[in-house]
Design an enzyme around this catalytic site. Structure first.
Site, PDB file in Angstrom:
ATOM      1  N   SER A  43      54.387  58.373  42.149  1.00 22.93           N
ATOM      2  CA  SER A  43      53.903  59.312  43.175  1.00 22.93           C
ATOM      3  C   SER A  43      54.930  59.574  44.354  1.00 22.93           C
ATOM      4  CB  SER A  43      52.578  58.406  43.764  1.00 22.93           C
ATOM      5  OG  SER A  43      51.835  58.168  43.245  1.00 22.93           O
ATOM      6  N   HIS A  63      58.056  37.048  23.039  1.00 25.52           N
ATOM      7  CA  HIS A  63      57.889  38.705  23.367  1.00 25.52           C
ATOM      8  C   HIS A  63      57.110  39.111  24.536  1.00 25.52           C
ATOM      9  CE1 HIS A  63      58.099  43.162  23.033  1.00 25.52           C
ATOM     10  NE2 HIS A  63      56.942  42.757  22.871  1.00 25.52           N
ATOM     11  N   ASP A 117      65.330  44.616  57.025  1.00 22.85           N
ATOM     12  CA  ASP A 117      65.371  43.785  55.732  1.00 22.85           C
ATOM     13  C   ASP A 117      63.902  43.396  55.436  1.00 22.85           C
ATOM     14  OD1 ASP A 117      65.961  41.735  53.745  1.00 22.85           O
ATOM     15  OD2 ASP A 117      68.122  41.815  54.510  1.00 22.85           O
ATOM     16  N   THR A 150      41.227  56.112  38.519  1.00 23.12           N
ATOM     17  CA  THR A 150      42.344  56.254  37.860  1.00 23.12           C
ATOM     18  C   THR A 150      42.459  57.732  37.228  1.00 23.12           C
ATOM     19  OG1 THR A 150      42.230  54.269  36.656  1.00 23.12           O
ATOM     20  CG2 THR A 150      43.772  55.597  35.807  1.00 23.12           C
ATOM     21  N   HIS A 186      35.759  42.203  29.319  1.00 27.76           N
ATOM     22  CA  HIS A 186      35.915  43.357  28.053  1.00 27.76           C
ATOM     23  C   HIS A 186      37.113  42.434  26.994  1.00 27.76           C
ATOM     24  CE1 HIS A 186      38.891  45.402  30.828  1.00 27.76           C
ATOM     25  NE2 HIS A 186      39.470  44.400  30.294  1.00 27.76           N
ATOM     26  N   HIS A 187      37.637  41.658  27.333  1.00 29.49           N
ATOM     27  CA  HIS A 187      38.817  41.037  26.313  1.00 29.49           C
ATOM     28  C   HIS A 187      37.838  39.972  25.503  1.00 29.49           C
ATOM     29  CE1 HIS A 187      42.421  42.662  28.526  1.00 29.49           C
ATOM     30  NE2 HIS A 187      41.696  42.569  29.500  1.00 29.49           N
ATOM     31  N   TRP A 240      50.426  35.289  23.907  1.00 31.59           N
ATOM     32  CA  TRP A 240      50.902  34.895  25.340  1.00 31.59           C
ATOM     33  C   TRP A 240      49.629  34.485  26.129  1.00 31.59           C
ATOM     34  CZ3 TRP A 240      49.569  37.770  30.171  1.00 31.59           C
ATOM     35  CH2 TRP A 240      48.728  39.003  30.013  1.00 31.59           C
ATOM     36  N   HIS A 271      43.174  40.477  33.489  1.00 32.63           N
ATOM     37  CA  HIS A 271      42.982  41.954  33.745  1.00 32.63           C
ATOM     38  C   HIS A 271      43.430  42.373  35.099  1.00 32.63           C
ATOM     39  CE1 HIS A 271      41.598  45.707  32.818  1.00 32.63           C
ATOM     40  NE2 HIS A 271      41.694  45.961  34.167  1.00 32.63           N
ATOM     41  N   LYS A 285      43.785  59.602  40.227  1.00 31.67           N
ATOM     42  CA  LYS A 285      45.101  59.710  40.341  1.00 31.67           C
ATOM     43  C   LYS A 285      45.849  60.672  39.612  1.00 31.67           C
ATOM     44  CE  LYS A 285      47.383  55.848  41.659  1.00 31.67           C
ATOM     45  NZ  LYS A 285      47.159  56.233  43.182  1.00 31.67           N
ATOM     46  N   TYR A 287      46.753  45.428  36.306  1.00 31.31           N
ATOM     47  CA  TYR A 287      47.048  46.739  37.618  1.00 31.31           C
ATOM     48  C   TYR A 287      47.939  46.267  38.282  1.00 31.31           C
ATOM     49  CZ  TYR A 287      43.331  48.957  35.564  1.00 31.31           C
ATOM     50  OH  TYR A 287      42.542  49.753  34.659  1.00 31.31           O
ATOM     51  N   ARG A 323      46.383  42.046  13.981  1.00 36.49           N
ATOM     52  CA  ARG A 323      47.368  41.823  14.977  1.00 36.49           C
ATOM     53  C   ARG A 323      47.969  40.279  14.764  1.00 36.49           C
ATOM     54  NH1 ARG A 323      45.509  41.367  20.997  1.00 36.49           N
ATOM     55  NH2 ARG A 323      47.639  41.140  21.492  1.00 36.49           N
ATOM     56  N   GLU A 347      45.946  41.344  36.391  1.00 40.62           N
ATOM     57  CA  GLU A 347      47.455  41.316  35.975  1.00 40.62           C
ATOM     58  C   GLU A 347      48.009  42.973  35.442  1.00 40.62           C
ATOM     59  OE1 GLU A 347      50.223  39.625  36.235  1.00 40.62           O
ATOM     60  OE2 GLU A 347      51.508  40.512  34.837  1.00 40.62           O
ATOM     61  N   SER A 353      56.961  32.324  42.197  1.00 42.77           N
ATOM     62  CA  SER A 353      58.026  33.395  42.695  1.00 42.77           C
ATOM     63  C   SER A 353      57.396  34.750  43.083  1.00 42.77           C
ATOM     64  CB  SER A 353      59.006  33.657  41.384  1.00 42.77           C
ATOM     65  OG  SER A 353      59.621  34.942  41.703  1.00 42.77           O
ATOM     66  N   SER A 354      56.309  35.006  42.386  1.00 41.26           N
ATOM     67  CA  SER A 354      55.537  36.139  42.663  1.00 41.26           C
ATOM     68  C   SER A 354      54.723  36.024  43.978  1.00 41.26           C
ATOM     69  CB  SER A 354      54.267  36.538  41.393  1.00 41.26           C
ATOM     70  OG  SER A 354      55.196  36.590  40.454  1.00 41.26           O
TER      71      SER A 354
HETATM   72 CU   CU1 Z   1      41.497  44.170  30.673  1.00 40.29          CU
END
Ligand code: CU1
Length: 529
Positions: free
Chosen positions: A273, A82, A111, A333, A307-308, A147, A258, A336, A262, A455, A260, A174-175
């Site tokens: 925006s 998932h 293009d 943030t 922080h993870h 994941w 992390h 924004k 953002y 979890r 990722e 790909s990315s």
């Molecule tokens: Cu993070």
């Protein structure tokens, strides 16, 4: 070659320079950014349905205490797939789809810079997606690690893990190719007069996101490659028995993981925006500060990864550093969010579906940001680590952040893409149903987490029963509501009121081309004053 002509936009019309493939071959061989953008968006929605179905298996199992629907092993596979499918298959390709469609239109380019590589970037995705989904059907099943693919479990899992690793490698390729394309397009193919500081904010967010991707996808590739060699080639990077350390994997993974967050959030900010100024009839407030805020968020995102990992035994000074660095991200943030609100201030607001989703984003993403601040506090996180509070937090960021803004963008640009207006009544119904069921599903998970529900567990103690029941009902409602979106899109493609060229009266170069946007966009590059 017809394909090259499309790529450079010099050769207009079908004047006998090679034939233009039709039907399926058109899509397989296309080098047109609009075709490729559409394929990304359809692929993303298909993956969203697959990943969503998996979440419904999870929520069905958790509907009431006791094991009833699936086995714990299969449940773990659902948890893993998932997340991988939603992050890499649904959310990221959705915003690459928006990038393909809108960046050339917004900067006045014919293009994308590398039109053929663009085709390749897309067609890697279905292969990668099949690797992930297919890993369920091999002996031993898919990776059941979550994941994050933490060792030692990910070293011990069966062949499904190898397929997941290969899938992640392909997605990374790909990315990276997509990012090279986006950066080159933005830096080299802007129309005369389109300076960087005149670019629409969506282009800015993608320019910076593309650099983030190029910086961190190889880090993820390195992590899973080390995992692969630990599994099959006798290395012990993550195996304490050979002098390695499983925690090393966490450091490398989150150095990717992390930023990722953002990579997903910045393009979402870009869409918001665009939408909020359009429906406020005002230019965005604080353009320059917006650009600097995006850049600051991107840079700081590299320095907060642990922080993870507050509970892995890192030193107290390290915990404090990562806590303060994480809190620092709330500053840009906040800039924004302030600017979005200030854009609406005294604007002539209207509330069509794109604006509703943008406002939903603003409210719910801010909530997700606040629960993130709560979790950034080391002492609190040590209590809440691995509980449903974390699950609630990142779904407010991912679903209310990325999915709501993807819907805002889709409704905003559908008239440009299809030449038709979508059904506003159904669009609004889709918004309100999504808003209600999203909160029913995930708000209660804060309470479950605070009460201590872990979890990634297929069963739970009796005191968690009520909130889980509500959450499961919400999830099924949320899933069903998304079928309404599919219906609205198909209806919009097939017909409906003809869209004016600039339906929303919005500024921006993309609205100067007719609706639907023609296959070749600009005969001569427009000059931006
Ligand atoms: Cu993070």
């Amino acid at each position: 070659m017809a394909a090259v002509d499309h790529a450079h936009g010099h050769e207009h019309g079908h004047d006998g320079h090679g034939h233009h493939p039709t039907g399926l071959m058109r899509w397989v061989t296309t080098t047109n950014h609009k075709d490729i953008g559409s394929m990304y968006l359809w692929f993303s929605f298909a993956m969203f349905m697959v990943g969503g179905a998996m979440s419904l298996v999870i929520r069905a199992e958790l509907f009431q205490p006791g094991l009833q629907v699936v086995s714990p092993a299969f449940y773990n596979q659902m948890i893993t797939l998932h997340a991988l499918i939603m992050v890499f298959g649904a959310i990221m390709p959705a915003f690459v789809g928006f990038a393909n469609w809108m960046i050339p239109l917004q900067i006045g380019a014919p293009d994308m810079a590398f039109a053929r590589m663009n085709n390749w970037s897309f067609w890697i995705l279905p292969v990668a997606g099949s690797m992930l989904v297919g890993s369920m059907f091999v002996p031993g099943g898919a990776s059941g690690t979550g994941w994050t693919l933490y060792p030692p479990l990910s070293i011990q899992m069966g062949m499904g893990m190898d397929m997941a690793i290969f899938g992640v490698h392909l997605l990374g390729m790909s990315s990276i190719m997509g990012s090279i394309n986006i950066i080159t397009t933005i830096l080299n193919l802007r129309a005369p007069g389109m300076t960087l500081m005149k670019m629409p904010m969506f282009c800015w967010t993608w320019l910076i996101t593309a650099y983030l991707l190029i910086a961190v996808m190889p880090v993820l590739a390195g992590a899973v490659t080390m995992l692969l060699t630990d599994r099959h080639f006798g290395t012990t990077f993550f195996d304490a028995a050979g002098g390695g350390d499983p925690v090393l994997f966490q450091h490398i993974f989150w150095f990717f993981g992390h930023p990722e967050v953002y990579i997903i959030a910045l393009p979402a900010f870009g869409v918001i925006s665009e939408v909020i100024p359009a429906f406020s009839r005002k230019p965005i407030f604080g353009y320059t500060s917006m650009v600097y805020a995006i850049a600051s968020i991107a840079i700081i995102s590299f320095f907060v990864w642990a922080h993870h990992m507050y509970t892995t035994g890192i030193p107290l000074t390290g915990q404090l550093y990562f806590m303060y660095a994480t809190m620092l991200i709330a500053v840009p943030t906040g800039v924004k969010v302030f600017n979005w609100v200030a854009t609406m201030w005294r604007g002539e607001l209207t509330f069509e579906t794109p604006m509703l989703f943008a406002l939903g984003f603003l409210f719910l993403f801010t909530l997700g940001g606040f629960s993130g601040l709560v979790l950034s506090v080391t002492a609190v996180d040590i209590m809440l680590q691995d509980t449903y509070y974390v699950v609630a937090h990142f779904h407010y960021v991912m679903v209310a952040g990325a999915v709501f803004s993807a819907y805002a963008g889709a409704y905003y640009w559908l008239p440009k893409w299809t030449g038709h207006m979508y059904d506003e009544t159904l669009g609004k119904a889709h918004f309100w149903l999504t808003l209600f069921f999203f909160n029913l599903t995930f708000f209660v998970q804060h309470f479950l987490g605070l009460a201590g529900m872990p979890r990634r567990i297929p069963d739970y103690a009796l005191q968690f029963a009520e909130f889980n029941k509500l959450s499961s009902i919400g999830a099924f409602g949320l899933g069903l509501s998304q079928l309404l979106f599919l219906y609205v899109v198909i209806k919009c493609i097939k017909g409906g009121k003809k869209a004016e060229a600039n339906v929303w009266g919005a500024p921006g170069l993309e609205w100067t081309v007719p609706s639907p946007a023609p296959y070749h966009t600009f005969e001569e590059p427009p000059v931006v004053k």
